[in-house]
Design an enzyme around this catalytic site. Structure first.
Site, PDB file in Angstrom:
ATOM      1  N   LYS A   1      -6.362   8.829 -12.251  1.00 19.89           N
ATOM      2  CA  LYS A   1      -5.473   9.735 -11.672  1.00 19.89           C
ATOM      3  C   LYS A   1      -5.983  11.033 -11.384  1.00 19.89           C
ATOM      4  O   LYS A   1      -6.769  11.516 -12.410  1.00 19.89           O
ATOM      5  CB  LYS A   1      -3.932   9.777 -12.510  1.00 19.89           C
ATOM      6  CG  LYS A   1      -2.594  10.183 -11.481  1.00 19.89           C
ATOM      7  CD  LYS A   1      -2.201   9.206 -10.798  1.00 19.89           C
ATOM      8  CE  LYS A   1      -0.950   9.518  -9.900  1.00 19.89           C
ATOM      9  NZ  LYS A   1      -0.516   8.239  -9.392  1.00 19.89           N
TER      10      LYS A   1
ATOM     11  N   THR B   1       5.110   0.611  -0.847  1.00 22.24           N
ATOM     12  CA  THR B   1       5.647   0.864  -2.287  1.00 22.24           C
ATOM     13  C   THR B   1       7.127   0.487  -1.818  1.00 22.24           C
ATOM     14  O   THR B   1       7.733  -0.229  -2.685  1.00 22.24           O
ATOM     15  CB  THR B   1       5.400   2.505  -2.536  1.00 22.24           C
ATOM     16  OG1 THR B   1       4.104   2.535  -2.581  1.00 22.24           O
ATOM     17  CG2 THR B   1       6.023   2.639  -3.963  1.00 22.24           C
TER      18      THR B   1
ATOM     19  N   SER C   1      -2.993  -1.119  -1.217  1.00 21.05           N
ATOM     20  CA  SER C   1      -4.183  -0.165  -1.309  1.00 21.05           C
ATOM     21  C   SER C   1      -5.520  -1.070  -1.691  1.00 21.05           C
ATOM     22  O   SER C   1      -6.654  -1.076  -1.195  1.00 21.05           O
ATOM     23  CB  SER C   1      -4.199   0.759  -2.520  1.00 21.05           C
ATOM     24  OG  SER C   1      -3.732   1.947  -2.099  1.00 21.05           O
TER      25      SER C   1
END
Length: 411
Positions: A102, A185, A344
């Site tokens: 992240k 998502t 992704s």
């Protein structure tokens, strides 16, 4: 309890259930690498401004590290660490060959011009280009970033390493982005919700939904649930909250939100206090905004029978305990919102192969991965006699632990 403490607590509980060796447990928790860089740019007025950028690379036992980059004033090392760790377990639950990472820059993107954002992104990429890569660490958009941000990272990275579309995902379609990524998502939330409701002999149609957050994830989830016959009785975003017990006209709300940059002022529903959105009467509650919104202060008042965690870490452990006693079923974030990272992965695969899929194939593959993920989690729940959150954590941690041992990395 902050996100890092809560995530670490869930990990430790899963490690105990799996009977992991204490040395292995410790090594799985420690990040592979933490990067902190200063990014100084000239602003449009000629003055200089400095920002701090972070990248936490948590684990790469199962493949290249993967995770978003967020631009937000409150980006801090603890939050980035927690989200990097969550990505490790999330990619393992989804069973895609990635680890977790992240990143972020402490800035307010709303106060920067497009040219300032571009300069900031390029400087950040210059500082970390030798630490990310197609087979090392693959960034993606997150809060405050978008496909354009990824295009700048791709271009800057390519100056050092040659044209490398697979170095980031969530790119514009014209630069190798995947069809279906924008909705991924939200569509994953739909598939995960369907899988959960099927376990209880229910379907999307006829259920009453409340959605907190009407950004990319919440709005796509609302649209797809509405198309499947679900009744959305309340929604909220940063501009306000709406309620209509007969069901909100989602296509009209989407048009209004796009035209007015928010749901405020929509005429087809009653305006309510945003703070009450989580405790509105419904069958299924979908928090799709910020973390930590369901806590011991409001958990007792929640009326939903099912909670689908579309946001990262929306419920803290104390709330989990209260909700479990009430019989509320929670589908955890590392399963519920894994549709984005799954598509992704499809984008990365397409870039490496140089062969693009049509949207129907993307959506079909996503449904397969989300459904398999749910079934694998349910198997772990049966094996360890635990709830779905712990089932997901034991599944993810077990897969990463096995990869770590097989590679000979255990301490």
């Amino acid at each position: 309890m902050n996100a890092l403490a809560a995530t670490s607590r869930n990990f430790k509980q899963a490690a105990r259930l799996l009977g992991l060796d204490s040395k292995l447990e410790k090594s799985l928790l420690i990040p592979f690498r933490e990067i902190k860089v200063e990014c100084t740019i000239p602003k449009d007025d000629g003055s200089l401004a400095s920002f701090v950028g972070f990248r936490v690379q948590h684990d790469n036992a199962r493949g290249p590290m993967k995770g978003g980059i967020r631009y937000h004033p409150e980006v801090d090392p603890d939050e980035v660490n927690a989200l990097a760790q969550l990505m490790t377990w999330k990619t393992a639950v989804a069973n895609i060959p990635y680890g977790g990472a992240k990143g972020g820059i402490g800035c307010d993107p709303g106060e920067l011009s497009i040219s300032e954002l571009e300069r900031l992104t390029r400087v950040f990429t210059q500082k970390i280009h030798d630490l990310i890569g197609i087979h090392t660490d693959v960034p993606a958009p997150d809060m405050g970033t978008n496909p354009q941000t990824m295009a700048w990272i791709l271009d800057e990275y390519s100056k050092f390493h040659g044209y490398s579309p697979a170095v980031v995902t969530g790119k514009p379609i014209d630069l190798g982005g995947s069809l279906g990524r924008d909705a991924a998502t939200g569509r994953g939330v739909l598939f995960a919700t369907e899988a959960l409701l099927n376990e209880y002999g229910k379907s999307i149609s006829g259920q009453r939904f409340v959605i907190q957050g009407f950004g990319n994830v919440g709005s796509w989830a609302a649209q797809l649930i509405h198309e499947k016959g679900g009744k959305i009785v309340a929604v909220s975003d940063i501009t306000g909250a709406l309620k209509n017990s007969n069901g909100i006209d989602i296509p009209s709300l989407l048009k209004h939100s796009k035209a007015n940059r928010g749901i405020k002022g929509f005429g087809g529903a009653q305006h309510i206090d945003s703070n009450s959105i989580l405790v509105e009467d419904c069958d299924v509650l979908i928090p799709a905004a910020l973390g930590g919104v369901i806590n011991r202060e409001n958990a007792n008042e929640i009326k939903a029978k099912f909670i689908i965690e579309a946001a990262n870490h929306p419920s803290d452990p104390e709330a989990d305990e209260i909700l479990a006693k009430k019989g509320v079923v929670i589908l955890p974030d590392i399963l519920a919102n894994s549709g984005g990272v799954t598509v992704s992965y499809f984008e990365w695969v397409q870039n490496i192969q140089g062969f693009m899929w049509d949207e129907e194939k993307v959506n079909k593959e996503l449904k397969t991965y989300m459904t398999k993920g749910f079934q694998s989690v349910k198997e772990m729940c049966k094996t360890h006699g635990c709830d779905i959150r712990m089932g997901a954590f034991t599944l993810g941690v077990n897969r990463v632990a096995r990869a770590t041992i097989l590679r000979g990395w255990e301490a």
